[in-house]
Write a protein that holds these residues in place. Structure first.
Motif, PDB file in Angstrom:
ATOM      1  N   THR A 126       0.809  -1.214   0.000  1.00 61.79           N
ATOM      2  CA  THR A 126       0.000   0.000   0.000  1.00 61.79           C
ATOM      3  C   THR A 126       0.845   1.268   0.000  1.00 61.79           C
ATOM      4  O   THR A 126       0.322   2.364  -0.203  1.00 61.79           O
ATOM      5  CB  THR A 126      -0.936   0.016   1.213  1.00 61.79           C
ATOM      6  OG1 THR A 126      -0.153  -0.082   2.417  1.00 61.79           O
ATOM      7  CG2 THR A 126      -1.918  -1.142   1.144  1.00 61.79           C
TER       8      THR A 126
ATOM      9  N   TRP B 253       1.185   5.646  -5.507  1.00 57.42           N
ATOM     10  CA  TRP B 253      -0.008   6.454  -5.225  1.00 57.42           C
ATOM     11  C   TRP B 253      -1.212   5.958  -6.012  1.00 57.42           C
ATOM     12  O   TRP B 253      -2.338   6.067  -5.553  1.00 57.42           O
ATOM     13  CB  TRP B 253       0.246   7.910  -5.590  1.00 57.42           C
ATOM     14  CG  TRP B 253       1.226   8.621  -4.709  1.00 57.42           C
ATOM     15  CD1 TRP B 253       2.473   9.044  -5.042  1.00 57.42           C
ATOM     16  CD2 TRP B 253       1.033   9.004  -3.342  1.00 57.42           C
ATOM     17  NE1 TRP B 253       3.081   9.653  -3.974  1.00 57.42           N
ATOM     18  CE2 TRP B 253       2.225   9.654  -2.916  1.00 57.42           C
ATOM     19  CE3 TRP B 253      -0.013   8.868  -2.438  1.00 57.42           C
ATOM     20  CZ2 TRP B 253       2.375  10.159  -1.630  1.00 57.42           C
ATOM     21  CZ3 TRP B 253       0.147   9.367  -1.152  1.00 57.42           C
ATOM     22  CH2 TRP B 253       1.324  10.004  -0.754  1.00 57.42           C
TER      23      TRP B 253
ATOM     24  N   LYS C  55      -2.918   0.321  -7.100  1.00 55.72           N
ATOM     25  CA  LYS C  55      -3.381  -0.247  -5.836  1.00 55.72           C
ATOM     26  C   LYS C  55      -3.390  -1.774  -5.844  1.00 55.72           C
ATOM     27  O   LYS C  55      -2.997  -2.406  -4.880  1.00 55.72           O
ATOM     28  CB  LYS C  55      -4.792   0.267  -5.517  1.00 55.72           C
ATOM     29  CG  LYS C  55      -4.863   1.779  -5.368  1.00 55.72           C
ATOM     30  CD  LYS C  55      -3.987   2.268  -4.250  1.00 55.72           C
ATOM     31  CE  LYS C  55      -4.090   3.765  -4.061  1.00 55.72           C
ATOM     32  NZ  LYS C  55      -3.179   4.260  -3.017  1.00 55.72           N
TER      33      LYS C  55
ATOM     34  N   TRP D  61      -2.519  13.461  -5.872  1.00 52.15           N
ATOM     35  CA  TRP D  61      -3.757  14.020  -5.338  1.00 52.15           C
ATOM     36  C   TRP D  61      -3.536  15.460  -4.870  1.00 52.15           C
ATOM     37  O   TRP D  61      -4.389  16.320  -5.095  1.00 52.15           O
ATOM     38  CB  TRP D  61      -4.265  13.163  -4.174  1.00 52.15           C
ATOM     39  CG  TRP D  61      -4.357  11.716  -4.540  1.00 52.15           C
ATOM     40  CD1 TRP D  61      -3.424  10.750  -4.340  1.00 52.15           C
ATOM     41  CD2 TRP D  61      -5.440  11.073  -5.223  1.00 52.15           C
ATOM     42  NE1 TRP D  61      -3.847   9.557  -4.831  1.00 52.15           N
ATOM     43  CE2 TRP D  61      -5.083   9.709  -5.375  1.00 52.15           C
ATOM     44  CE3 TRP D  61      -6.682  11.506  -5.691  1.00 52.15           C
ATOM     45  CZ2 TRP D  61      -5.917   8.777  -5.997  1.00 52.15           C
ATOM     46  CZ3 TRP D  61      -7.516  10.580  -6.302  1.00 52.15           C
ATOM     47  CH2 TRP D  61      -7.132   9.249  -6.455  1.00 52.15           C
TER      48      TRP D  61
ATOM     49  N   ASP E 124     -10.584  14.816  -1.627  1.00 55.26           N
ATOM     50  CA  ASP E 124     -10.149  14.346  -0.313  1.00 55.26           C
ATOM     51  C   ASP E 124      -8.768  13.717  -0.506  1.00 55.26           C
ATOM     52  O   ASP E 124      -8.647  12.557  -0.931  1.00 55.26           O
ATOM     53  CB  ASP E 124     -11.143  13.322   0.249  1.00 55.26           C
ATOM     54  CG  ASP E 124     -10.874  13.009   1.723  1.00 55.26           C
ATOM     55  OD1 ASP E 124      -9.700  13.106   2.138  1.00 55.26           O
ATOM     56  OD2 ASP E 124     -11.831  12.660   2.438  1.00 55.26           O
TER      57      ASP E 124
ATOM     58  N   GLU F 172      -6.498  12.836   1.719  1.00 60.82           N
ATOM     59  CA  GLU F 172      -6.184  11.764   2.659  1.00 60.82           C
ATOM     60  C   GLU F 172      -6.798  10.445   2.216  1.00 60.82           C
ATOM     61  O   GLU F 172      -6.150   9.405   2.261  1.00 60.82           O
ATOM     62  CB  GLU F 172      -6.681  12.141   4.052  1.00 60.82           C
ATOM     63  CG  GLU F 172      -6.311  11.119   5.124  1.00 60.82           C
ATOM     64  CD  GLU F 172      -6.756  11.549   6.502  1.00 60.82           C
ATOM     65  OE1 GLU F 172      -6.701  10.715   7.419  1.00 60.82           O
ATOM     66  OE2 GLU F 172      -7.155  12.731   6.656  1.00 60.82           O
ATOM     67  N   LYS F 173      -8.057  10.475   1.794  1.00 66.05           N
ATOM     68  CA  LYS F 173      -8.735   9.265   1.341  1.00 66.05           C
ATOM     69  C   LYS F 173      -8.523   8.999  -0.140  1.00 66.05           C
ATOM     70  O   LYS F 173      -8.997   7.991  -0.668  1.00 66.05           O
ATOM     71  CB  LYS F 173     -10.233   9.361   1.626  1.00 66.05           C
ATOM     72  CG  LYS F 173     -10.569   9.385   3.113  1.00 66.05           C
ATOM     73  CD  LYS F 173     -12.075   9.417   3.328  1.00 66.05           C
ATOM     74  CE  LYS F 173     -12.410   9.415   4.819  1.00 66.05           C
ATOM     75  NZ  LYS F 173     -13.875   9.436   5.047  1.00 66.05           N
ATOM     76  N   GLU F 174      -7.826   9.919  -0.821  1.00 64.89           N
ATOM     77  CA  GLU F 174      -7.512   9.792  -2.244  1.00 64.89           C
ATOM     78  C   GLU F 174      -8.799   9.614  -3.064  1.00 64.89           C
ATOM     79  O   GLU F 174      -8.948   8.667  -3.834  1.00 64.89           O
ATOM     80  CB  GLU F 174      -6.549   8.622  -2.469  1.00 64.89           C
ATOM     81  CG  GLU F 174      -5.215   8.798  -1.761  1.00 64.89           C
ATOM     82  CD  GLU F 174      -4.251   7.652  -1.980  1.00 64.89           C
ATOM     83  OE1 GLU F 174      -4.669   6.648  -2.589  1.00 64.89           O
ATOM     84  OE2 GLU F 174      -3.090   7.751  -1.576  1.00 64.89           O
ATOM     85  N   ARG F 175      -9.704  10.560  -2.881  1.00 64.14           N
ATOM     86  CA  ARG F 175     -10.981  10.524  -3.597  1.00 64.14           C
ATOM     87  C   ARG F 175     -11.254  11.872  -4.242  1.00 64.14           C
ATOM     88  O   ARG F 175     -11.008  12.918  -3.630  1.00 64.14           O
ATOM     89  CB  ARG F 175     -12.130  10.176  -2.651  1.00 64.14           C
ATOM     90  CG  ARG F 175     -12.069   8.769  -2.081  1.00 64.14           C
ATOM     91  CD  ARG F 175     -13.203   8.534  -1.105  1.00 64.14           C
ATOM     92  NE  ARG F 175     -13.157   7.224  -0.500  1.00 64.14           N
ATOM     93  CZ  ARG F 175     -13.971   6.818   0.474  1.00 64.14           C
ATOM     94  NH1 ARG F 175     -14.896   7.645   0.936  1.00 64.14           N
ATOM     95  NH2 ARG F 175     -13.859   5.601   0.980  1.00 64.14           N
TER      96      ARG F 175
ATOM     97  N   SER G  47     -14.492  13.767  -6.133  1.00 68.13           N
ATOM     98  CA  SER G  47     -15.905  13.725  -6.504  1.00 68.13           C
ATOM     99  C   SER G  47     -16.149  14.719  -7.627  1.00 68.13           C
ATOM    100  O   SER G  47     -15.770  15.894  -7.525  1.00 68.13           O
ATOM    101  CB  SER G  47     -16.791  14.055  -5.295  1.00 68.13           C
ATOM    102  OG  SER G  47     -16.596  13.106  -4.266  1.00 68.13           O
TER     103      SER G  47
END
Length: 614
Positions: free
Chosen positions: A319, A323, A326, A366, A435, A437-440, A442
């Motif tokens: 992990t 980056w 996955k 990110w 986000d 930190e959460k690598e998201r 939207s």
């Protein structure tokens, strides 16, 4: 003088000589096959002339008196033992052999050693089926492969042509068979040395030994009569995949006794324990967040091990390797022996663990994305995947953003809107949230245009009377269009009269007047009620035309109100405030004084339930 002649024709002298010769032979105890002592009386060319006391001498080649590859050192007058093959040959000479004498002498000595269970010396000189041939006192013996050593020996070359001691297991002189064992000698010697060594052995003792055998899990070290196991993990502080990387058979090593079981006589040895532990003070040498360069030593399914220095390794978990990648095997990101830059994430000197990060030494895509594309900015990418909850759009930096079903279209449901897209389509979207930190990320497609429902919110409010168009007939009500927004009238709100609460009274495209009962913002829908409008019109008619003492019927009052409403509608005028004020008394005298409040409450309750029926 005439000689006297016997019956068989021999003279008296001949008879006397034969008798004397036979008498002399009888006095000498020499027979064929015996080993006797003789004297070298002369050396002619490569032959030695030997007198053994027979009527004639015998000849023996000089090479039989020398070791293989060496010259003979015998001389006239030397006493030697020879084997009598024949007392006399056709030339009248004795046939003698020094080699056979040595062979017979060897058998005699071997028989004595066998009877006394004594050791004999010899050397291994050839390999045969099932074992080896051994020269023991000039006699060829057989050494089985299982009797070479106490443990199987892979390479016997170092033992060849070297002098060893053997025990005779069995022998048959008649057949010329001898079987010997080197293992029995070693076991006996080891038993003696083992007893002495074990009596003085203790944990923590430093000894010197010789690597005797190497296996996949370690090496056996001969400590001088007893073997100890040097496990592969105790050879060195650094990672060793196989003991042969650091040791070889026959190598002299210095070892430490780690564990000793006096009952089973098992000895565990260590080499690395004699060196300084590289993990001491590791927190100071490798602080958290510091970067170092190391070598990849091993790759597993869950990550890669990186050697920071000999004996100190850290794990880069899968992990922490990339980056963006996955679900990729670590072997596709790094390779064994590759030099990589890593960051220290955590250090646990007690458990001898260091957590390393590979991706932390590279730019976080990110963070780079949010700097270039903050929330509210517009981006463009390709549809990479379509799932049951939205679209995944490929963005710069090899990262993906997701458009949720609810953010695809203002007008269509998500399940319907997603059908208009396919993989590879280029789409534009608005960045809604990032986000890191959460690598998201939207995204929203519908946000690129104004919400049509917001225009409806500005034009109508609860309690307004509107004219809508029927767009669909359903079992629980009718769907209508209100200023380009979706509206719904429940079946119970179609009419005040229960007999008229039927959806089949309406047709698609028909105009319907209704009152706005509620605005459902989450469902983006206007809840309407024809029933509430009828109740309101009835109250208004009672105010304008009804009186407690006028004697007018409800039908007459409603008829007059409807006529007046139609007339006002044709003239484009609304009922005046004065008309309402002038009939205040009629309102107080009305037979339904609380009709407005109770009706509004019922309509609101129906409006809330209308969402389920739509």
């Amino acid at each position: 003088m005439n000689k006297r002649t016997s019956v068989d024709g021999k003279t008296a002298e001949e008879e006397n000589f034969a008798a004397l010769f036979a008498e002399s032979l009888a006095q000498i105890d020499i027979v064929e096959g015996a080993v006797v002592k003789g004297t070298i009386i002369g050396i002619e060319n490569d032959m030695a002339l030997i007198d053994v006391g027979l009527k004639s001498e015998g000849r023996v080649q000089l090479k039989e008196f020398a070791q293989p590859g060496q010259k003979s050192d015998v001389k006239v007058g030397d006493s030697v033992e020879v084997y009598v093959e024949r007392l006399e040959n056709m030339n009248g000479e004795a046939v003698l052999s020094r080699e056979k004498a040595r062979h017979e002498e060897g058998w005699t000595q071997l028989e004595k050693a066998f009877n006394e269970n004594a050791r004999v010396g010899g050397y291994i000189y050839n390999r045969v089926k099932g074992g080896f041939t051994v020269n023991v006192n000039g006699v060829t013996a057989f050494l089985p492969g299982s009797q070479v050593d106490v443990r199987p020996v892979r390479d016997i070359t170092p033992l060849m042509s070297a002098q060893h001691e053997f025990y005779i297991l069995k022998m048959d002189r008649h057949r010329g068979n001898i079987v010997v064992s080197r293992r029995a000698v070693l076991e006996e010697s080891r038993a003696e040395a083992r007893s002495e060594l074990i009596s003085n052995l203790k944990e923590g003792q430093v000894l010197e030994g010789v690597v005797k055998n190497i296996t996949d899990y370690g090496a056996f070290v001969d400590l001088g009569g007893v073997d100890g196991l040097l496990h592969v993990t105790d050879i060195a502080w650094r990672r060793i995949n196989h003991p042969s990387e650091a040791l070889s058979i026959g190598q002299n090593v210095k070892v430490l006794v780690i564990r000793f079981n006096s009952e089973t006589h098992r000895i565990s040895l260590g080499m690395k324990q004699l060196e300084a532990d590289p993990w001491e003070g590791v927190e100071l040498k490798y602080p958290v967040d510091a970067r170092f360069t190391g070598r990849v030593t091993n790759i597993t399914d869950y990550g890669a091990f990186v050697e920071l220095e000999p004996g100190v390794e850290g794990l880069v978990h899968v992990t922490e390797m990339s980056w963006t990648k996955k679900n990729v095997h670590p072997g596709k990101i790094v390779s064994t022996s590759q030099q990589v830059e890593v960051m220290v994430l955590d250090v646990d000197s007690q458990k001898r663990r260091i957590s390393l990060g590979l991706k932390q030494c590279r730019e976080n895509p990110w963070e780079a994305f949010v700097e270039q594309h903050p929330a509210g900015s517009e981006i463009e990418g390709q549809v990479k995947n379509i799932t049951e909850f939205g679209l995944f759009v490929g963005l710069t930096g090899d990262i993906d953003g997701m458009v949720h079903m609810s953010d695809i279209s203002w007008d269509q449901a998500g399940e319907e809107a997603v059908k208009s897209f396919k993989k590879g389509d280029s789409v534009k979207a608005q960045v809604l949230e990032v986000d890191v930190e959460k690598e998201r990320i939207s995204l929203g497609i519908k946000q690129l245009r104004d919400d049509p429902f917001s225009a409806v919110l500005g034009s109508v409010k609860r309690g307004d009377q509107v004219t809508c168009t029927v767009t669909a007939i359903q079992e629980k009500g009718i769907e209508v269009s209100v200023n380009d927004a979706i509206g719904f009238i429940r079946k119970s709100e179609i009419s005040r009269d229960r007999a008229d609460q039927r959806t089949d009274r309406f047709a698609v495209g028909e105009k319907v007047d209704a009152k706005v009962a509620a605005i459902d913002r989450p469902a983006r829908r206007v809840v309407l009620s024809v029933k509430a409008l009828e109740v309101e019109e009835e109250r208004r008619a009672m105010k304008e035309y009804g009186s407690s003492d006028s004697g007018a019927s409800l039908g007459e009052i409603l008829g007059a109100a409807i006529n007046q409403a139609n007339k006002d509608k044709e003239e484009g005028e609304e009922p005046t405030q004065d008309g309402e004020a002038s009939n205040a008394a009629a309102e107080e005298a009305s037979s339904e004084p609380d009709a407005e409040d109770s009706t509004d409450d019922n309509v609101q309750a129906d409006a809330e339930g209308g969402k389920d029926g739509a």
